[in-house]
Scaffold this motif. Structure first.
Motif, PDB file in Angstrom:
ATOM      1  N   PHE A 144       0.832  -1.199   0.000  1.00 50.88           N
ATOM      2  CA  PHE A 144       0.000   0.000   0.000  1.00 50.88           C
ATOM      3  C   PHE A 144       0.867   1.250   0.000  1.00 50.88           C
ATOM      4  CE2 PHE A 144      -2.255  -3.377   2.090  1.00 50.88           C
ATOM      5  CZ  PHE A 144      -3.559  -3.254   1.639  1.00 50.88           C
ATOM      6  N   ALA A 145       0.435   2.229  -0.790  1.00 52.91           N
ATOM      7  CA  ALA A 145       1.010   3.576  -0.680  1.00 52.91           C
ATOM      8  C   ALA A 145      -0.098   4.443  -0.116  1.00 52.91           C
ATOM      9  CB  ALA A 145       1.460   4.084  -2.045  1.00 52.91           C
ATOM     10  N   GLY A 146      -0.053   4.706   1.152  1.00 52.90           N
ATOM     11  CA  GLY A 146      -1.183   5.365   1.804  1.00 52.90           C
ATOM     12  C   GLY A 146      -2.378   4.427   1.745  1.00 52.90           C
ATOM     13  N   SER A 147      -3.483   4.917   1.182  1.00 45.36           N
ATOM     14  CA  SER A 147      -4.662   4.043   1.093  1.00 45.36           C
ATOM     15  C   SER A 147      -4.679   3.302  -0.239  1.00 45.36           C
ATOM     16  CB  SER A 147      -5.930   4.891   1.242  1.00 45.36           C
ATOM     17  OG  SER A 147      -5.947   5.868   0.222  1.00 45.36           O
ATOM     18  N   ARG A 148      -3.751   3.677  -1.118  1.00 43.35           N
ATOM     19  CA  ARG A 148      -3.757   3.072  -2.439  1.00 43.35           C
ATOM     20  C   ARG A 148      -3.049   1.722  -2.402  1.00 43.35           C
ATOM     21  NH1 ARG A 148      -0.519   5.183  -7.086  1.00 43.35           N
ATOM     22  NH2 ARG A 148      -0.983   3.582  -8.629  1.00 43.35           N
ATOM     23  N   SER A 187      11.459   2.542   1.158  1.00 41.19           N
ATOM     24  CA  SER A 187      10.463   3.599   0.951  1.00 41.19           C
ATOM     25  C   SER A 187       9.506   3.566   2.130  1.00 41.19           C
ATOM     26  CB  SER A 187       9.684   3.363  -0.346  1.00 41.19           C
ATOM     27  OG  SER A 187      10.549   2.976  -1.373  1.00 41.19           O
ATOM     28  N   PRO A 188       9.748   4.434   3.116  1.00 42.17           N
ATOM     29  CA  PRO A 188       8.969   4.361   4.352  1.00 42.17           C
ATOM     30  C   PRO A 188       7.477   4.610   4.122  1.00 42.17           C
ATOM     31  CG  PRO A 188      10.454   6.262   4.363  1.00 42.17           C
ATOM     32  CD  PRO A 188      10.722   5.516   3.118  1.00 42.17           C
ATOM     33  N   GLU A 189       7.144   5.203   2.953  1.00 44.33           N
ATOM     34  CA  GLU A 189       5.736   5.499   2.718  1.00 44.33           C
ATOM     35  C   GLU A 189       4.961   4.250   2.273  1.00 44.33           C
ATOM     36  OE1 GLU A 189       8.227   6.492   0.967  1.00 44.33           O
ATOM     37  OE2 GLU A 189       7.854   6.253  -1.182  1.00 44.33           O
TER      38      GLU A 189
END
Ligand SMILES: Nc1ncnc2c1ncn2[C@@H]1O[C@H](COP(=O)(O)OP(=O)(O)OP(=O)(O)O)[C@@H](O)[C@H]1O
Ligand SMILES: [Mg+2]
Lengths: 297, 348, 258
Positions: free
Chosen positions: C21-25, C65-67
């Motif tokens: 996931f990247a945020g909610s994506r 990539s911590p995000e």
């Protein structure tokens, strides 16, 4: 972290353990170096505060310094006048020069201009002070004056404003730019309506940083601005200033008058102003970052 | 946007030879009257270079092109207004003081800032790194004269009463740390000057080293990690190697600043005119000489000429150091971290 | 919808319900696949479908990539590579990676290949032997043997990429992940690398991310098709290209998009 031999990962050698341990220690220990700079910083702020605050009063801000103490009225106004003059000069020069460099200059000329700015920033303050003395005090026959000090100080501030203006104008997003010219905008219209609003906040950070730097300078003023125990009355009168007061009084004996306390109060005011300017710069930069992120996506 | 930020393909290929300042890409507009605006604004952008030239010209003129001869570089500083014939204007003592203070301070600041910059870039979480960078930045904003009064009033007694006697009795066998206890005097001297100078140089070098570590392509860093190196190993074997030019330039620019620092050093160095026998001893630098004796020089033409020529030499040396330092730098590098938070970084 | 091609010998690497996931994506959606040992596995799919993210999750590079947030499991020889007691450094030793652009270090050819070996402080003659065999395995040795002390940056793009492969091989990984490793190269350099990969596969398991459908068809044994973060289909390359089971796969390999 058991040392059992792992058939899949196959890592149990002492060398392997040392490598991982070194990484862990460094990642914890290296940041401790910050103590070496944070501790002195806090110590400095603490002591300046501790020496200044007990005697700081409204009178400090409203009376002039005298041989045995008094207040900081004259140096405060002097510093304000000096900064006003030098910011006006350096701001005009820096912004216009930055705009030219980013917008009009050929790459060659632009890089020469930038080199000049960067090298000027590296000139020792005392050398600029000498230059100011000969060029603005002696050869002009002005004598030491507020305006000579202000101009000398502005030489010191120009590189910072110039560079931020250059960067600010140079970093207007290409599509904004193309859109403007695509709609038939002239260069002047583009600069006014498109580039300036985008560049301005950033230029402002450069101006504030330059002000903080100018505010703290002593050497360029020592031989140009003169000294005065009352507020300057005009461009051609001599003036005192906060850093100069510290310079004058720092070695005063503690048991003789309150000059030393006054010097600490001036130092305290300078630190407060510098921190305030830094905070403002950060706030602008923060807002600006957020706004730009939208533009650049 | 088809490239993903994670696969490293957006990073330009590794190139060692990126020493020239990278100008923003030439962006000529399709229309617009260039002439008038350019003609009006051009002169001001030449102003910085003009100032540099003017400084040389004015100082040369003010010095009357006086030639002090070889003794100018000698060890005897003996200005005698009443008997010009026996006066001597040898600046060696001051040159040695400048070299000693600057070299030691820049060495300390260099080592410290490499550690700080590595922590900021590799080991500290983003928000904490930002806050710490702000504090380091603040250090750059403190006026020299404030460092000076702190050093003179607060640190000097501590140095004289505690630190320096302790150093002398425990590490006295080391060169420069022994000597007579008379040398400690009031605590002002070389050591205190070096300490204050280090603090003043560290923000600049840290910002510059940090930027050069950041300029290491992400793809190289990831390659190191993908080969099974730890972060620390990647720092040592990739970052420090790749960024060594940038680090070198950071040190040089730090040196440029240290050489010219005047007021703070004057307040804490003791201002004796002599070669310092120990690290505790009072001595002088070129910059402190310039600020300390100018007043009295107003009425002694020879002393004034000597000071002006020394100022010119200091100017040329710092200029040279800055020019060399900048040749290795990709960024303008005024060393203010806040400036670097610009859109280029924000966009990435 | 997605099942491994053949349940034969145990896979060297496998994912189970892997999501990123990247945020909610959700850029990778519950992907389960198995990478067979000592074969070439191609991962294909349109741009942005998550190929890079998938292989970066296979050797814990995503953690850089911590995000990004990871769910599900990745197993190497049955062991969870994200287990708390497992160090990412160890994972990356076993599962090497080569990037799209050549990423040689600004050092000599020799030192580039020796990079991973130096970390273990191996004896210099052992290092030298490994450097030479690795360069051989990467098919580069004959071209550079005259002067191994040349700066690696003086090599051509294709040579640099093979140097990167040699460098990855030098630490003796069991799996090699290649992210569009030939995308920036000309056809001849690409062909050399493909040949080399086919020779390598007897020794190393290879995962080959590629935009180039023909390359997947030519070189791989197994192919996985990824679409918008989902594994649409995975199977023997010949079968997948001749008779895709899914419409999306067919559309992609016949060139209707991507
Ligand atoms: N760190 C990240 N943060 C946010 N989104 C990301 C991140 N990494 C990847 N993505 C997004 O996830 C999606 C998949 O990216 P990925 O790089 O894995 O695709 P890809 O298949 O390798 O594409 P390409 O063929 O272009 O290399 C893309 O839409 C990308 O924008
Ligand atoms: Mg990709």
């Amino acid at each position: 972290m058991t040392a059992t031999v792992d058939p899949v990962w196959g890592t149990d050698s002492p060398r392997w353990r040392r490598r991982v341990a070194a990484d862990r220690y460094v990642s914890y220990l290296l940041p401790l170096l910050f103590l070496a700079v944070l501790y002195p910083l806090l110590d400095l702020i603490y002591w300046i505060g501790a020496e200044a605050l007990p005697t700081l009063s409204w009178r400090t801000l409203t009376t002039n310094p005298s041989g045995f103490g008094g207040g900081l009225l004259a140096p405060i106004t002097g510093t304000l006048y000096l900064i006003a003059i030098s910011t006006a000069l350096a701001g005009t020069v820096g912004i216009v020069a930055g705009m030219y460099t980013a917008e009009f200059a050929s790459p060659r000329v632009a890089s020469l201009g930038r080199l000049g700015g960067n090298l000027l920033a590296g000139v020792p303050a005392i050398v600029i002070g000498y230059f100011g003395y000969f060029a603005l005090v002696l050869y002009t026959h002005w004598g030491m004056t507020l305006v000579a000090g202000g101009i000398t100080l502005s030489i010191f501030m120009i590189p910072y404003i110039y560079r931020t203006a250059d960067l600010a104008f140079g970093s207007v997003p290409a599509d904004q730019r193309e859109a403007a010219f695509g709609m038939g905008a002239s260069r002047g219209q583009y600069l006014r309506r498109v580039a300036w609003p985008i560049a301005f906040p950033r230029i402002l950070t450069g101006i504030f940083i330059a002000m903080a730097i100018g505010l703290g300078e002593t050497a360029p003023l020592l031989f140009t601005a003169g000294w005065n125990f009352v507020p300057a009355t005009g461009l051609s009168s001599q003036t005192s200033y906060l850093t100069g007061l510290i310079w004058l009084y720092y070695s005063a004996p503690t048991d003789f008058g309150t000059e030393l306390a006054l010097a600490f109060q001036a130092a305290f005011l300078l630190i407060v102003i510098v921190i305030a300017l830094n905070v403002i710069v950060q706030l602008i930069a923060e807002r600006y970052r957020r706004r730009l992120r939208g533009l650049f996506r | 946007m088809t490239t993903s930020p994670t696969d490293g393909s957006t990073i330009p290929p590794a190139s060692e030879a990126s020493s020239e300042p990278v100008p923003p890409p030439a962006r000529r507009p399709p229309t617009g009257r260039k002439r008038a605006g350019a003609v009006l604004t051009a002169p001001l952008s030449w102003l910085p270079l003009l100032f540099l030239a003017a400084i040389v010209a004015v100082l040369l003129y003010a010095s009357d092109f006086h030639n002090f001869g070889l003794s100018f570089w000698g060890p005897n500083w003996f200005p005698d207004p009443l008997d010009p014939a026996s006066a001597s204007y040898g600046v060696l003592v001051f040159a040695v003081g400048t070299v000693l203070t600057s070299a030691l301070a820049v060495f300390l600041a260099g080592v410290l800032s490499i550690g700080l910059a590595i922590s900021l870039v590799m080991f500290l979480p983003g928000p904490l790194a930002r806050v710490l960078a702000l504090f380091v930045d603040l250090l750059a904003g403190i006026p020299s004269v404030v460092y000076g009064i702190w050093g003179y009033v607060v640190l000097a007694p501590y140095f004289a009463n505690d630190l320096e006697p302790a150093l002398q009795s425990h590490l006295g066998f080391l060169p420069g740390l022994g000597g007579s206890s008379v040398e400690i005097a009031g605590g002002t001297g070389l050591l205190l000057a070096v300490l204050v100078l280090t603090l003043m140089v560290v923000p600049l070098t840290t910002a510059l080293v940090r930027d050069s570590l950041r300029s290491v392509p992400r793809a190289l860093e990831e390659s190191g990690l993908a080969l099974g190196a730890t972060r620390w190993e990647v720092v040592r074997r990739v970052h420090l190697r790749y960024a060594r030019r940038g680090i070198f330039s950071a040190v040089l620019l730090g040196l440029g600043r240290a050489l010219g620092e005047t007021v703070a050093v004057f307040m804490v160095i003791g201002n004796q005119v002599r070669f310092p026998p120990t690290l505790y001893s009072g001595t002088s630098t070129i910059a402190t000489l310039l600020v300390g004796q100018f007043d009295s020089a107003f009425i002694y033409p020879d002393l004034l000429r000597a000071l002006v020529e020394i100022a010119l030499v200091l100017f040329l040396i710092t200029l040279a150091v800055n020019v060399i330092g900048r040749r290795f730098l990709t960024d303008g590098g005024l060393g203010r971290i806040a400036l670097e938070a610009g859109p280029e970084k924000a966009a990435s | 919808m997605s099942e491994p091609a053949a349940p034969e010998p145990a896979p060297v690497l496998s994912t189970e319900g892997l999501s990123v996931f990247a945020g909610s994506r959700e850029i990778l959606r519950r992907v389960s696949l198995a990478v067979p040992e000592k074969k070439i596995t191609a991962v294909i799919g349109p741009s942005g479908c998550g190929k890079t993210t998938l292989i970066r999750a296979m050797n814990r590079m995503v953690e850089l990539s911590p995000e990004l947030r990871i769910e599900g499991t990745v197993r190497y020889r049955g062991r969870d590579i994200y287990a708390p007691e497992v160090s990412p450094v160890v994972v990356r030793r076993r599962i090497g990676m080569v990037f799209q652009r050549p990423t040689v270090f600004p050092q000599s050819i020799y030192e580039n290949v020796a990079f991973g070996l130096r970390l273990d402080r191996e004896e210099e003659d052992a290092v030298e032997r490994t450097v030479v065999t690795s360069l051989r395995r990467a098919g580069l040795y004959e071209e550079v043997k005259e002067d191994l002390d040349r700066p690696a940056l003086s090599l051509s793009g294709g040579q640099q990429q093979r140097l990167c492969i040699a460098r990855a091989l030098a630490v003796n990984p069991s799996v090699l992940l290649l992210d569009e490793a030939t995308a920036s190269l000309d056809p001849i350099a690409t062909q050399k690398i493909e040949e080399m990969l086919r020779e390598l596969k007897g020794e190393v398991s290879i995962v080959l991310v590629t935009h180039n459908i023909a390359q997947a068809a030519r070189t791989s044994d197994v192919t996985a098709y990824l679409h918008q973060g989902r594994l649409i289909e995975m199977g023997a390359t010949s079968e997948l290209f001749e008779a895709p089971r899914e419409k999306l796969t067919e559309a992609y390999i016949t060139g209707r998009f991507g």
